[in-house]
Design a protein around this motif. Structure first.
Motif, short mmCIF file in Angstrom:
data_model
loop_
_atom_site.label_atom_id
_atom_site.label_comp_id
_atom_site.label_asym_id
_atom_site.label_seq_id
_atom_site.Cartn_x
_atom_site.Cartn_y
_atom_site.Cartn_z
N ASN A 1 0.80 -1.23 0.00
CA ASN A 1 0.00 0.00 0.00
C ASN A 1 0.83 1.28 0.00
O ASN A 1 0.32 2.34 0.36
N ILE A 2 2.09 1.18 -0.41
CA ILE A 2 2.96 2.37 -0.31
C ILE A 2 4.19 2.18 -1.22
O ILE A 2 4.49 1.06 -1.60
N GLY B 1 8.04 6.34 1.16
CA GLY B 1 6.66 6.29 1.66
C GLY B 1 5.68 7.24 0.99
O GLY B 1 4.83 7.83 1.66
N SER C 1 2.36 7.87 -1.41
CA SER C 1 1.14 7.08 -1.67
C SER C 1 1.28 6.35 -3.00
O SER C 1 1.86 6.86 -3.94
N SER C 2 0.72 5.15 -3.04
CA SER C 2 0.70 4.38 -4.28
C SER C 2 -0.77 4.25 -4.71
O SER C 2 -1.66 4.63 -3.96
N SER D 1 -2.86 2.72 -1.97
CA SER D 1 -2.99 3.29 -0.62
C SER D 1 -4.47 3.59 -0.37
O SER D 1 -5.07 4.34 -1.14
N SER E 1 0.51 9.44 4.24
CA SER E 1 1.78 9.09 3.63
C SER E 1 2.61 10.35 3.46
O SER E 1 2.14 11.45 3.78
N GLN F 1 7.41 2.59 6.34
CA GLN F 1 6.88 3.71 5.56
C GLN F 1 5.37 3.86 5.65
O GLN F 1 4.83 4.92 5.33
N TYR F 2 4.67 2.81 6.01
CA TYR F 2 3.21 2.88 5.99
C TYR F 2 2.61 2.70 7.39
O TYR F 2 1.85 3.53 7.86
#
Ligand SMILES: Cc1ncc(C[n+]2csc(CCOP(=O)(O)OP(=O)(O)O)c2C)c(N)n1
Ligand code: SF4
Ligand code: SF4
Ligand code: SF4
Lengths: 283, 113
Positions: free
Chosen positions: A128-129, A135, A137-138, A141, A147, A209-210
């Motif tokens: 999710n990242i 870190g 946002s993907s 996310s 993030s 990171q998340y």
């Protein structure tokens, strides 16, 4: 009792530095273990396997495992893998990507690999990242999560990787987690044996990171979350819509057994060769 | 796999353990404790029921559970790791021999992307 850990050690490149670079508790290592057990369990030789990885923490798997490996560029792993499979269909080609790799920069390649149904096994490690780069946002996310690029919460909606793969035409689509490893071993083994484009989404924690930014005190809390918030799709289907909102279904979502592009290509070639030889014998 | 207690040898490889706490938190028999060195330690080996959870979920391949009756050592020596047992599933010659400890590590791929 299988010597589980010894077996994994036999597949690692011991001239690389261990422990690997992944953060403590990062699920990517668990996926690597699961992949090794699956390949071993199916009896493939290391030389039959090509592991093609993109860029990201997930992509670093290509450094550590002693298969044929190609560490490609960010988002392009599927294009390299497509070429390898078309050139030598006998190889088992496994593609390892992160969620950023597969769904953002490489999203177009993913939908077209699925549409072509090229015979690859794609493992999408969804944390999710963007782990490696700090870190951001993907596309996976979840809405509202914090993030580096969404300090006040993500405003965008996220992709569902399984839905995306199914809609695009993949022949086998599954989702597992690094908390459910016996099941994950089963899904990866299944995917390796099926024809066509096989995708396994693997939910895996990135606490660094998340998790830290999203109210998980420890990485163990993230594993507990996977335990309580995911459910076999058959059981999930029996839940009320309100309950379903809090849960993520896991298991096999599509299993069609459609032949891969490389197989259809070989059939076409044989057909055309036969036609040609008929014509030349008629002349 | 046996569910009886006291039939296994549980080993942590301290050099590889990162102390993430997964084995400590989820072992059903509470075999592990976190040591002052920040790594997992085997505290109650006799309680182990051989479920295999720790081996499957350690992200660092740093814990091994073997039957006590096994002829070979539970801790794979570096040589053992370098030479996989030959068998129908593993016809490969195995990884390259280990470099001497002074050889600088060479990584391929992007260190930082
Ligand atoms: C063409 C290109 N654009 C951007 C980058 C920077 N970059 C490296 S890894 C990465 C994202 C990694 O996230 P993900 O694919 O989710 O993998 P993870 O690290 O979380 O496993 C980005 C944006 C790059 N290496 N190449
Ligand atoms: S930053 Fe995240 S994805 Fe990368 S190694 Fe650490 S925990 Fe894993
Ligand atoms: S799961 Fe592995 S790395 Fe984590 S504490 Fe246990 S032995 Fe160490
Ligand atoms: S196999 Fe591992 S997780 Fe299972 S009881 Fe023994 S020490 Fe605990």
């Amino acid at each position: 009792m299988a010597q589980v850990t010894e077996l994994i050690h036999n597949y690692l490149r011991h001239n690389k530095k261990f422990p690997h670079v992944y953060c403590a508790g990062c699920g990517h290592g668990i996926v690597l273990g699961s992949l090794i057990r699956s390949v071993h369990g199916l009896g493939y030789s290391k030389d039959d396997i090509v592991l093609v990885a993109g860029i990201g923490c997930s992509g670093r798997m290509a450094v550590y495992v002693d298969f044929n490996t190609v560490h490609t560029t960010h988002g392009r792993a599927l294009t390299f893998a497509t070429g390898i499979k078309m050139a030598n269909p006998k190889l088992k080609v496994i593609v390892v990507m992160g969620d950023g790799d597969a769904m953002a920069i490489g999203g177009n390649h993913l939908i077209h690999a699925a549409r072509r149904n090229i015979g690859l096994t794609a493992l999408v490690l969804n944390n999710n990242i963007y782990g490696m780069t700090g870190g951001q946002s993907s596309p996976t996310s979840p809405e509202g999560t914090v993030s580096a690029t969404a300090p006040f919460g993500q405003l965008e909606r996220s992709f569902d990787i399984v839905d995306m793969a199914i809609t695009s035409g993949a022949s086998y689509v599954a989702r597992g987690t690094v908390m459910h490893v016996p099941m994950l071993d089963g899904l990866i083994s299944d995917a390796l044996e099926k024809p066509g484009f096989n995708l396994v989404e693997i939910l895996t924690p990135c606490h660094t990171q998340y998790g830290r930014k999203n109210k998980f005190k420890t990485v163990v809390d993230m594993y507990t979350w996977y335990k309580t918030n995911t459910m076999k799709r058959e059981l999930y289907a029996q839940k009320s819509p309100e309950e379903q909102q809090k849960l993520t279904p896991i298991g096999v979502f599509r299993d069609e057994g459609w032949p891969g592009l490389e197989t259809r290509y070989a059939q076409l070639r044989t057909k055309l060769q036969e036609q040609e030889s008929c014509q030349s014998s008629a002349n | 796999m046996s569910k009886k207690k006291g039939q296994t040898k549980v080993t942590i490889y301290p050099d590889w353990c990162k102390g993430c706490g997964i084995c400590i938190a989820f072992c059903p028999a509470k075999v592990f404790v976190l040591g002052a060195d920040g790594k997992s330690h085997v505290a109650h080996e006799d309680e182990c029921v051989g479920c295999g959870f720790c081996e499957l979920h350690c992200p660092d391949f740093a814990v091994s559970v073997t039957p006590r009756t096994a002829i070979h050592s539970a801790v794979p020596s570096r040589d053992v790791r370098a030479e996989p047992p030959a068998g129908p599933c593993n016809p490969d010659p195995g990884p390259e021999p280990l470099p001497s400890p002074t050889t600088p590590e060479v990584e391929h791929g992007n260190q930082k992307a």
